[in-house]
Scaffold this motif. Structure first.
Motif, PDB file in Angstrom:
ATOM      1  N   SER A 222      75.385 -60.441  14.345  1.00 14.96           N
ATOM      2  CA  SER A 222      74.444 -59.551  15.020  1.00 14.96           C
ATOM      3  C   SER A 222      73.009 -59.975  14.739  1.00 14.96           C
ATOM      4  O   SER A 222      72.727 -60.648  13.753  1.00 14.96           O
ATOM      5  CB  SER A 222      74.672 -58.116  14.547  1.00 14.96           C
ATOM      6  OG  SER A 222      74.547 -58.078  13.153  1.00 14.96           O
ATOM      7  N   ALA A 223      72.112 -59.554  15.645  1.00 11.08           N
ATOM      8  CA  ALA A 223      70.697 -59.868  15.476  1.00 11.08           C
ATOM      9  C   ALA A 223      70.223 -59.291  14.150  1.00 11.08           C
ATOM     10  O   ALA A 223      70.633 -58.210  13.759  1.00 11.08           O
ATOM     11  CB  ALA A 223      69.894 -59.274  16.628  1.00 11.08           C
ATOM     12  N   GLY A 224      69.383 -60.033  13.461  1.00 18.36           N
ATOM     13  CA  GLY A 224      68.861 -59.544  12.201  1.00 18.36           C
ATOM     14  C   GLY A 224      69.669 -59.993  11.003  1.00 18.36           C
ATOM     15  O   GLY A 224      69.230 -59.834   9.873  1.00 18.36           O
ATOM     16  N   SER A 225      70.852 -60.571  11.213  1.00 17.64           N
ATOM     17  CA  SER A 225      71.614 -61.063  10.070  1.00 17.64           C
ATOM     18  C   SER A 225      70.983 -62.372   9.591  1.00 17.64           C
ATOM     19  O   SER A 225      70.232 -63.022  10.313  1.00 17.64           O
ATOM     20  CB  SER A 225      73.061 -61.287  10.453  1.00 17.64           C
ATOM     21  OG  SER A 225      73.148 -62.350  11.364  1.00 17.64           O
ATOM     22  N   VAL A 226      71.321 -62.727   8.380  1.00 18.99           N
ATOM     23  CA  VAL A 226      70.687 -63.908   7.787  1.00 18.99           C
ATOM     24  C   VAL A 226      70.861 -65.148   8.655  1.00 18.99           C
ATOM     25  O   VAL A 226      69.917 -65.883   8.911  1.00 18.99           O
ATOM     26  CB  VAL A 226      71.247 -64.169   6.378  1.00 18.99           C
ATOM     27  CG1 VAL A 226      70.734 -65.489   5.850  1.00 18.99           C
ATOM     28  CG2 VAL A 226      70.842 -63.067   5.439  1.00 18.99           C
ATOM     29  N   SER A 227      72.087 -65.361   9.158  1.00 22.63           N
ATOM     30  CA  SER A 227      72.296 -66.605   9.886  1.00 22.63           C
ATOM     31  C   SER A 227      71.545 -66.599  11.219  1.00 22.63           C
ATOM     32  O   SER A 227      71.008 -67.621  11.632  1.00 22.63           O
ATOM     33  CB  SER A 227      73.784 -66.863  10.088  1.00 22.63           C
ATOM     34  OG  SER A 227      74.339 -65.828  10.859  1.00 22.63           O
ATOM     35  N   GLN A 228      71.454 -65.450  11.879  1.00 21.14           N
ATOM     36  CA  GLN A 228      70.688 -65.375  13.121  1.00 21.14           C
ATOM     37  C   GLN A 228      69.215 -65.651  12.868  1.00 21.14           C
ATOM     38  O   GLN A 228      68.574 -66.425  13.579  1.00 21.14           O
ATOM     39  CB  GLN A 228      70.828 -63.971  13.740  1.00 21.14           C
ATOM     40  CG  GLN A 228      72.126 -63.715  14.447  1.00 21.14           C
ATOM     41  CD  GLN A 228      72.211 -64.411  15.795  1.00 21.14           C
ATOM     42  OE1 GLN A 228      71.349 -65.192  16.164  1.00 21.14           O
ATOM     43  NE2 GLN A 228      73.280 -64.145  16.507  1.00 21.14           N
ATOM     44  N   VAL A 229      68.692 -64.987  11.865  1.00 23.60           N
ATOM     45  CA  VAL A 229      67.270 -65.120  11.574  1.00 23.60           C
ATOM     46  C   VAL A 229      66.935 -66.556  11.210  1.00 23.60           C
ATOM     47  O   VAL A 229      65.970 -67.150  11.684  1.00 23.60           O
ATOM     48  CB  VAL A 229      66.893 -64.149  10.431  1.00 23.60           C
ATOM     49  CG1 VAL A 229      65.567 -64.506   9.824  1.00 23.60           C
ATOM     50  CG2 VAL A 229      66.876 -62.725  10.943  1.00 23.60           C
ATOM     51  N   ARG A 230      67.804 -67.146  10.379  1.00 25.01           N
ATOM     52  CA  ARG A 230      67.514 -68.488   9.901  1.00 25.01           C
ATOM     53  C   ARG A 230      67.646 -69.514  11.028  1.00 25.01           C
ATOM     54  O   ARG A 230      66.812 -70.393  11.193  1.00 25.01           O
ATOM     55  CB  ARG A 230      68.440 -68.837   8.750  1.00 25.01           C
ATOM     56  CG  ARG A 230      67.935 -70.019   8.005  1.00 25.01           C
ATOM     57  CD  ARG A 230      68.507 -70.164   6.640  1.00 25.01           C
ATOM     58  NE  ARG A 230      69.839 -69.634   6.503  1.00 25.01           N
ATOM     59  CZ  ARG A 230      70.396 -69.401   5.319  1.00 25.01           C
ATOM     60  NH1 ARG A 230      69.705 -69.626   4.225  1.00 25.01           N
ATOM     61  NH2 ARG A 230      71.604 -68.949   5.230  1.00 25.01           N
ATOM     62  N   GLU A 231      68.697 -69.369  11.846  1.00 24.40           N
ATOM     63  CA  GLU A 231      68.922 -70.328  12.918  1.00 24.40           C
ATOM     64  C   GLU A 231      67.825 -70.199  13.990  1.00 24.40           C
ATOM     65  O   GLU A 231      67.320 -71.201  14.494  1.00 24.40           O
ATOM     66  CB  GLU A 231      70.315 -70.096  13.512  1.00 24.40           C
ATOM     67  CG  GLU A 231      70.777 -71.136  14.494  1.00 24.40           C
ATOM     68  CD  GLU A 231      70.835 -72.552  13.939  1.00 24.40           C
ATOM     69  OE1 GLU A 231      71.022 -72.705  12.713  1.00 24.40           O
ATOM     70  OE2 GLU A 231      70.675 -73.499  14.734  1.00 24.40           O
ATOM     71  N   SER A 232      67.449 -68.951  14.307  1.00 25.62           N
ATOM     72  CA  SER A 232      66.379 -68.766  15.289  1.00 25.62           C
ATOM     73  C   SER A 232      65.099 -69.414  14.795  1.00 25.62           C
ATOM     74  O   SER A 232      64.410 -70.110  15.541  1.00 25.62           O
ATOM     75  CB  SER A 232      66.117 -67.275  15.529  1.00 25.62           C
ATOM     76  OG  SER A 232      67.278 -66.623  15.949  1.00 25.62           O
ATOM     77  N   ALA A 233      64.790 -69.185  13.539  1.00 25.99           N
ATOM     78  CA  ALA A 233      63.558 -69.751  12.987  1.00 25.99           C
ATOM     79  C   ALA A 233      63.622 -71.275  12.990  1.00 25.99           C
ATOM     80  O   ALA A 233      62.642 -71.948  13.301  1.00 25.99           O
ATOM     81  CB  ALA A 233      63.319 -69.226  11.577  1.00 25.99           C
ATOM     82  N   ALA A 234      64.803 -71.826  12.680  1.00 27.56           N
ATOM     83  CA  ALA A 234      64.930 -73.280  12.641  1.00 27.56           C
ATOM     84  C   ALA A 234      64.714 -73.863  14.037  1.00 27.56           C
ATOM     85  O   ALA A 234      64.060 -74.885  14.203  1.00 27.56           O
ATOM     86  CB  ALA A 234      66.299 -73.674  12.101  1.00 27.56           C
TER      87      ALA A 234
END
Ligand code: TYD
Ligand code: MG
Length: 499
Positions: A222-234
């Protein structure tokens, strides 16, 4: 050294090593499952009840990682390594190329303006003013070049209304500013769509508000999870590096850090800024904690007002504005925020303990420093605090971490306990030691100059053990060896205060 004394050449044929290398050549599976700690971002192949990195329980969440497509992997490689190593002298790019900002304080914290191709994270508590500040930056930059502001939290109408409010006539005779032509707004949370918008508009600056609402649908978390946040930022970093677009990410910090916060992004971005302040006070501090393009621990001071964030170019003056001169329980400290000296008022109040243990209540100073200062005051100076509650408050909602403020904290408490004001034109600088001695602190000249600039006549400081350069002009410096001596210099006597 290879075990067994083999020479370096021989180790190449070592069967252990070759099998080791082949480990890395295992073809990547199409997609795999991993467990990510939602507190600290630790990734593990198996589920664990307790995160080995941060120690929190039941924080691991299963996430499916889609294997990146071959085309994407190729693109990533092209970005990082273009055509192999280049000579330093032949690499293009003017280091000083920066987009200028009309907000001087913001530019200063960034190290002198927005660096094209950089990615900057602005973190802070919800409601502290991140969206407001970045909308102001966007409005100002959009007068020169296209800016895209992507919000996952507010509708474009809401943002427009905020923008109009920020541009409104301030009533001081200045004409209200026009809406810049080149500011584009969109409400979007899908990162792929955001990237399409970027390709279409080709902005110089992209603002993503916030990174927690941005998500990549192919990642099944889901949006806001660590992997989403990190991948989006990357991915946004790749965008910045390959296109030269400056990217600002907004990230919310939550108290427990339960949602993937700016913490897990710090190593992905070039610059990390935190917007801090007391929600009930109007002052906001923009602090840089990491900066690949400038000094860290640089601080900008803003005031949240009717028309958004206004720069406070002389913060010391602002912090001292409401001071009551000659009232007991008030002392002026000079603290350093990054490279900048700040004068702040420290207030102390002692009052008889009603029942039970006397309380020590700090607001804006560290509880341990307060406990130390009160203990030294009672044991070494003879200020009776054993049956007194002690309150300390730093005016303006500022958090003062530095031991250099010890002397001012001690003076504010002693001043209240003895009902004798601190001299109004005096600043107090120094760390208090356990034996009641006053210890030297760094950056004295800068502190004293700032005090002199604001019209203070006297500074009480620790005695210098080494001969250094002369104290700065414009302020009379009194050196004290001990806290007791410093308080004698700083507090008005009974006769003096009666005048
Ligand atoms: P906001 O920028 O939305 O905070 P964040 O993005 O960090 O969550 O700011 C919200 C607060 O700022 C809100 O309480 C209203 C206040 N505010 C002002 O005081 N003056 C203004 O001009 C604006 C736009 C907001
Ligand atoms: Mg916001």
């Amino acid at each position: 050294m290879v075990p067994g004394g083999a020479k370096r050449g021989e180790s190449l044929g070592d069967p252990h090593l070759t099998s080791h290398f082949s480990l890395y050549n295992i073809p990547m599976p199409k997609s795999r499952t991993q467990y990510v700690c939602q507190q600290c971002g630790r990734i593990s192949a198996q589920y664990m009840g307790r995160c080995p990195q941060c120690g929190s329980w039941n924080s691991m969440v299963e996430e499916v990682v889609a294997a990146p497509s071959a085309a994407k992997r190729g693109a990533a490689r092209g970005l990082a390594g273009q055509a192999g190593p280049q000579r330093l002298s032949e690499i293009g790019g003017d280091a000083d190329e920066r987009l200028p900002l009309s907000m001087g304080e913001f530019a200063r914290v960034l190290g002198g303006g927005v660096v094209p191709g950089s990615i900057v994270l602005i973190g802070g508590d919800p409601g502290i003013g991140k969206s407001t500040l970045l909308l102001q930056v966007a409005l100002s930059l959009a007068r020169q070049s296209p800016v895209l502001y992507v919000s996952g939290e507010e509708s474009t109408r809401q943002i427009k209304m905020r923008a109009l409010r920020l541009l409104r006539d301030s009533g001081d005779g200045m004409a209200s500013q026009t809406i810049p032509e080149d500011l584009f707004l969109v409400t979007e949370t899908n990162l792929e769509t955001i990237l399409e918008h970027v390709a279409q508009i080709q902005p110089r600056l992209l603002v993503v508000d916030s990174i927690q609402t941005t998500s990549i649908p192919e990642l099944e978390s889901s949006a806001g999870s660590v992997s989403q946040v990190r991948e989006s930022a990357a991915r946004l970093r790749e965008l910045a590096k390959s296109s030269g677009i400056a990217v600002f990410l907004i990230g919310h910090v939550t108290k427990e850090g339960a949602i993937a916060g700016p913490r897990v992004l710090e190593h992905i971005v070039d610059t990390v800024l935190y917007l801090e302040g007391d929600r009930f006070q109007s002052y906001r501090l923009l602090r840089s904690v990491k900066n690949r393009f400038g000094a860290t621990s640089e601080v900008g001071v803003f005031e949240m007002g009717e028309r958004g964030m206004a720069e406070v170019s002389n913060p010391s003056e602002a912090f001292l504005a409401e001071r009551m001169v000659n009232a007991p329980g008030s002392a002026i400290a000079v603290t350093m925020e990054g490279t900048r000296p700040l004068l702040v008022e420290v207030q102390g109040l002692t009052s008889p303990t009603a029942f039970g243990n006397p309380r020590r209540t700090p607001n804006g100073v560290d509880i341990n420093r307060l406990l130390l200062v009160t203990a030294v005051l009672s044991r070494r100076v003879g200020v009776r605090l054993g049956d007194q509650d002690v309150f300390v408050n730093v005016v303006g909602g500022l958090q003062v971490e530095e031991p250099a403020a010890d002397l001012a904290v001690a003076a504010a408490i002693a001043s209240s306990a003895r009902n004798a004001p601190v001299r109004a034109d005096t600043v107090l600088i120094g760390e208090v030691g356990l034996s009641g001695e006053l210890r030297m602190v760094g950056q004295m000249p800068a502190r004293l100059r700032e005090a002199a600039n604001l019209g203070f006549k006297t500074a009480v400081v620790p005695k210098r053990m080494r001969r250094g350069e002369a104290w700065p002009d414009g302020i009379q410096v009194q050196e004290a060896r001990s806290l007791r001596q410093a308080l004698e210099m700083a507090l008005l006597g009974k006769e003096e205060s009666r005048e």
